[in-house]
Write a protein that holds these residues in place. Structure first.
Motif, PDB file in Angstrom:
ATOM      1  N   GLY A   1     -34.378  -9.731  14.233  1.00 48.50           N
ATOM      2  CA  GLY A   1     -33.767 -11.002  14.439  1.00 48.50           C
ATOM      3  C   GLY A   1     -34.576 -12.117  13.825  1.00 48.50           C
ATOM      4  N   ASP A   2     -33.940 -13.255  13.793  1.00 44.23           N
ATOM      5  CA  ASP A   2     -34.568 -14.444  13.217  1.00 44.23           C
ATOM      6  C   ASP A   2     -35.267 -15.301  14.267  1.00 44.23           C
ATOM      7  N   GLN A   4     -33.949 -16.893  16.717  1.00 44.28           N
ATOM      8  CA  GLN A   4     -33.133 -17.982  17.221  1.00 44.28           C
ATOM      9  C   GLN A   4     -32.339 -17.536  18.441  1.00 44.28           C
ATOM     10  N   VAL A   5     -32.074 -18.484  19.288  1.00 42.26           N
ATOM     11  CA  VAL A   5     -31.221 -18.262  20.444  1.00 42.26           C
ATOM     12  C   VAL A   5     -29.777 -18.365  19.971  1.00 42.26           C
ATOM     13  N   GLY A   6     -28.911 -17.525  20.507  1.00 37.76           N
ATOM     14  CA  GLY A   6     -27.507 -17.545  20.110  1.00 37.76           C
ATOM     15  C   GLY A   6     -26.810 -18.818  20.554  1.00 37.76           C
ATOM     16  N   PRO A   7     -25.609 -19.053  20.054  1.00 38.96           N
ATOM     17  CA  PRO A   7     -24.875 -20.270  20.407  1.00 38.96           C
ATOM     18  C   PRO A   7     -24.478 -20.259  21.885  1.00 38.96           C
ATOM     19  N   GLU A   9     -22.138 -20.777  25.277  1.00 39.29           N
ATOM     20  CA  GLU A   9     -20.731 -20.501  25.568  1.00 39.29           C
ATOM     21  C   GLU A   9     -19.913 -21.784  25.611  1.00 39.29           C
TER      22      GLU A   9
END
Length: 130
Positions: A1-2, A4-7, A9
């Protein structure tokens, strides 16, 4: 992974500007004991150790404002239920509806509260019902 936290909701925008004349940060939010309202705790910490630099507020909004469809505009919080001269950081709702507000003032500000050390937790119990 990079890394980063996912977007998220959903994204909501809460505004204290109309009620307070300034932005305050979100410390906590909880459904009230009946599930009809969301209790919102905000806080402000300025650069100096003065009463104006450490404060916060408790607000109430209808649960549907946050639990329904994501609003496209900021939600104005209206008049606060309560103001605090310390920096609130946590909120717990008792089954009776009473609230426990936890304070966490940083730096030397806590030393201005008589009888408490900076390592001790400060809290208050309030009943927000009219």
């Amino acid at each position: 992974g990079d890394g980063q936290v996912g977007p998220p909701e959903a994204v909501i925008q809460l505004s204290t500007v109309e009620a307070l004349g300034r932005e305050e940060g979100l410390s906590d939010l909880q459904l009230d004991a009946d599930g009809d309202s969301v209790l919102i705790l905000t806080s402000h910490e300025g650069p100096s150790n003065t009463p104006e630099s450490h404060s916060g507020h408790l607000f109430r909004v209808a649960a549907r404002a946050l639990l329904g469809a994501t609003p496209s505009a900021p939600i104005p919080l209206g008049a606060p239920l309560r103001g605090f001269r310390a920096k609130p950081e946590g909120l717990a709702v008792e089954p009776s509806g009473a609230l426990i507000v936890i304070f966490d003032d940083d730096r030397d500000w806590k030393h201005l509260f008589a009888g408490y050390e900076q390592s001790e937790g400060l809290f208050t119990r309030i009943d927000p019902r009219p």
